[in-house]
Design a protein around this motif. Structure first.
Motif, PDB file in Angstrom:
ATOM      1  N   SER A 279      18.490 -43.681 -13.222  1.00 17.47           N
ATOM      2  CA  SER A 279      19.923 -43.410 -12.899  1.00 17.47           C
ATOM      3  C   SER A 279      20.640 -44.488 -13.034  1.00 17.47           C
ATOM      4  N   ARG A 280      20.229 -45.667 -12.436  1.00 18.58           N
ATOM      5  CA  ARG A 280      20.813 -47.024 -12.717  1.00 18.58           C
ATOM      6  C   ARG A 280      20.965 -47.590 -13.924  1.00 18.58           C
ATOM      7  N   LYS A 281      19.881 -47.342 -14.710  1.00 18.43           N
ATOM      8  CA  LYS A 281      19.831 -47.921 -16.098  1.00 18.43           C
ATOM      9  C   LYS A 281      21.086 -47.011 -16.962  1.00 18.43           C
ATOM     10  N   ARG A 282      21.140 -45.586 -16.591  1.00 20.00           N
ATOM     11  CA  ARG A 282      21.981 -44.766 -17.257  1.00 20.00           C
ATOM     12  C   ARG A 282      23.125 -44.967 -16.981  1.00 20.00           C
ATOM     13  N   ALA A 283      23.495 -45.644 -15.642  1.00 17.85           N
ATOM     14  CA  ALA A 283      24.861 -46.063 -15.336  1.00 17.85           C
ATOM     15  C   ALA A 283      25.315 -47.036 -15.963  1.00 17.85           C
ATOM     16  N   GLU A 284      24.568 -47.831 -16.413  1.00 17.95           N
ATOM     17  CA  GLU A 284      24.802 -49.116 -17.167  1.00 17.95           C
ATOM     18  C   GLU A 284      25.208 -48.699 -18.781  1.00 17.95           C
ATOM     19  N   ARG A 285      24.404 -47.732 -19.015  1.00 19.53           N
ATOM     20  CA  ARG A 285      24.456 -47.050 -20.282  1.00 19.53           C
ATOM     21  C   ARG A 285      25.842 -46.236 -20.589  1.00 19.53           C
TER      22      ARG A 285
ATOM     23  N   GLU B 277      21.996 -38.213 -16.724  1.00 19.81           N
ATOM     24  CA  GLU B 277      21.376 -37.643 -17.815  1.00 19.81           C
ATOM     25  C   GLU B 277      22.709 -36.696 -18.785  1.00 19.81           C
ATOM     26  N   ILE B 278      23.404 -35.959 -18.494  1.00 18.64           N
ATOM     27  CA  ILE B 278      24.135 -35.165 -18.768  1.00 18.64           C
ATOM     28  C   ILE B 278      25.303 -36.007 -19.401  1.00 18.64           C
ATOM     29  N   VAL B 279      25.762 -37.151 -18.604  1.00 19.26           N
ATOM     30  CA  VAL B 279      26.987 -37.739 -18.988  1.00 19.26           C
ATOM     31  C   VAL B 279      26.448 -38.684 -20.416  1.00 19.26           C
ATOM     32  N   VAL B 280      25.284 -39.227 -20.291  1.00 20.18           N
ATOM     33  CA  VAL B 280      24.732 -39.895 -21.280  1.00 20.18           C
ATOM     34  C   VAL B 280      24.708 -39.044 -22.453  1.00 20.18           C
ATOM     35  N   ASN B 281      24.376 -37.944 -22.379  1.00 22.40           N
ATOM     36  CA  ASN B 281      23.973 -37.034 -23.494  1.00 22.40           C
ATOM     37  C   ASN B 281      25.265 -36.712 -24.285  1.00 22.40           C
ATOM     38  N   ALA B 282      26.142 -36.305 -23.293  1.00 21.43           N
ATOM     39  CA  ALA B 282      27.589 -35.864 -24.030  1.00 21.43           C
ATOM     40  C   ALA B 282      28.291 -37.066 -24.737  1.00 21.43           C
ATOM     41  N   LEU B 283      28.316 -38.228 -23.889  1.00 21.17           N
ATOM     42  CA  LEU B 283      29.153 -39.354 -24.717  1.00 21.17           C
ATOM     43  C   LEU B 283      28.264 -39.878 -25.997  1.00 21.17           C
ATOM     44  N   GLU B 284      27.101 -39.820 -25.986  1.00 22.03           N
ATOM     45  CA  GLU B 284      26.141 -39.942 -27.420  1.00 22.03           C
ATOM     46  C   GLU B 284      26.461 -39.067 -28.275  1.00 22.03           C
ATOM     47  N   GLY B 285      26.651 -37.902 -27.756  1.00 22.54           N
ATOM     48  CA  GLY B 285      27.150 -36.914 -28.778  1.00 22.54           C
ATOM     49  C   GLY B 285      28.466 -37.275 -29.619  1.00 22.54           C
TER      50      GLY B 285
END
Lengths: 255, 255
Positions: free
Chosen positions: B26-32, B229-237
């Motif tokens: 989760s911490r890694k994803r927050a950075e992403r 996870e959902i936020v990372v995927n949506a932004l990468e989309g």
């Protein structure tokens, strides 16, 4: 609802109406509108949104002055929508519009409106027809929201001028020293798209669910006469009353 | 679209996921997310609207801190919608909401939102069912406008807690000196309406056309894991790219 066909609607005043008499009546109605506006402010129960749309030089400013000129400044606002700013373009087309809608107890006049987003943008092909369809759906949902959720009275006016009258008005901006400030080269370019604008207005008048009033404006005195009549009737239809005295000091209630 | 039935969805983390490992991820994803946010600002092509809804003490503030805490302040805003002010009440329910939606190049988080207008207002019977129906129609049209006209990415999260977990969280506000400021007698009264709120949320989750993500939150670490996870995927989309250098100074372009 029957279709509105602008080509069958005269841009001039009907026969048999006396111009001077009509002007006198319009002035009286403007006073009555000011009175009803005071009551609207006092009651604080309804907002009123007036939309003014029309081709260039169709007399929107004059209508504003002659129909609403007697209203107090408090509780009355005019918002002119011009070319969107970069910040406005960074949002959906209704964002800048929604911000400005009337609160309860307020009359707001939109000089041009969200309808420009299915007029000038459509005529110039800046949006495709799928987006036009979506925008009409958004516009209808938006106006229904104002009416049903906030109790707003929405009055929509299309100022109906002829191409000849437009030319005359635009020429006056060139020949009359005091009208120079209204001149804009671009208006003459838009005039070349007259037929496309008329076609786009045809859809505006017929695809929006909240009805339009078509106002013939080539005779400006008739524009004021008809608009003021519609406004007075609509405001009287709100059946407003002066609010009763509210006080907890009993002695103020005695005679 | 199949119906969302909250009674069949666990409020806890699934078995077999290691808590410490999940926290690290989760911490890694927050950075992403912070990195993707920078790109969003740079590109200036999409706005992102994050809606957080949930019962009291479902951990909205914590989700905000742990999922978006690494984002830069510029181009990021949180808007908390509380009891409407008199000026907000003098307009339709979407007026205060629409003003705050993201511009292109901005992430905006709504901590509570326009859905309160079909939740608390409905549970307490302040609006009738006809108005509930109209509001759902207005909400759907509004969200479609943001998506289709402005290209906004809309992500909606329902934070799914259990009644037992809520009691525990609310009790901590009474026993923990540093959480006293979060205590509100009214939360305990609203808790008595738990079943009505759940019924109202059932409609929220199933009657709005833009889909919701249901996030089990009784284990806070799982909330952060799933949301990020959902936020990372949506932004990468959004398939963003760093914009190319724009300059008219030729020598700047040479190596």
């Amino acid at each position: 609802m029957s279709l509105i066909d602008l080509s069958t609607i005269s841009t001039r005043a009907p026969e048999g109406l006396d111009k001077d008499e009509a002007r006198k009546i319009s002035r009286k109605r403007a006073e009555r509108i000011a009175e009803l506006h005071q009551q609207l402010v006092a009651e604080n129960r309804h907002g009123v949104l007036i939309l003014l749309q029309g081709m260039d030089a169709s007399g929107k400013d004059g209508a504003l002055r002659n129909v609403f000129g007697a209203c107090a400044q408090f509780g009355f606002r005019v918002v002119s929508f011009k070319k969107p700013t970069p910040m406005e373009f960074a949002h959906d087309f209704l964002w800048r519009i929604h911000k400005e809608v009337p609160a309860k107890g307020e009359i707001v006049v939109f000089n041009r409106s969200h309808y420009e987003d299915v007029l000038i943008q459509r005529v110039h092909g800046w949006i495709d027809e799928a987006q036009v369809d979506r925008r009409f759906a958004s516009i209808n949902a938006f106006e229904e929201l104002l009416i049903n959720d906030a109790g707003t009275l929405v009055l929509k006016f299309y100022l109906h001028n002829s191409k000849e009258q437009q030319e005359q008005e635009l020429m006056e901006r060139i020949t009359d020293r005091e009208k120079h400030y209204k001149h804009n080269d671009g208006d003459w370019e838009e005039r070349d798209h007259w037929d496309e604008y008329r076609a786009a207005y045809h859809d505006v008048l017929n695809r929006s669910t909240v009805p339009w009033h078509v106002i013939p404006v080539d005779d400006r005195w008739y524009r004021d006469y008809l608009m003021s009549e519609i406004v007075v009737n609509a405001l009287e239809g709100l059946k407003m009353e002066w609010p009763p005295l509210v006080t907890e000091r009993k002695w103020l209630m005695s005679e």
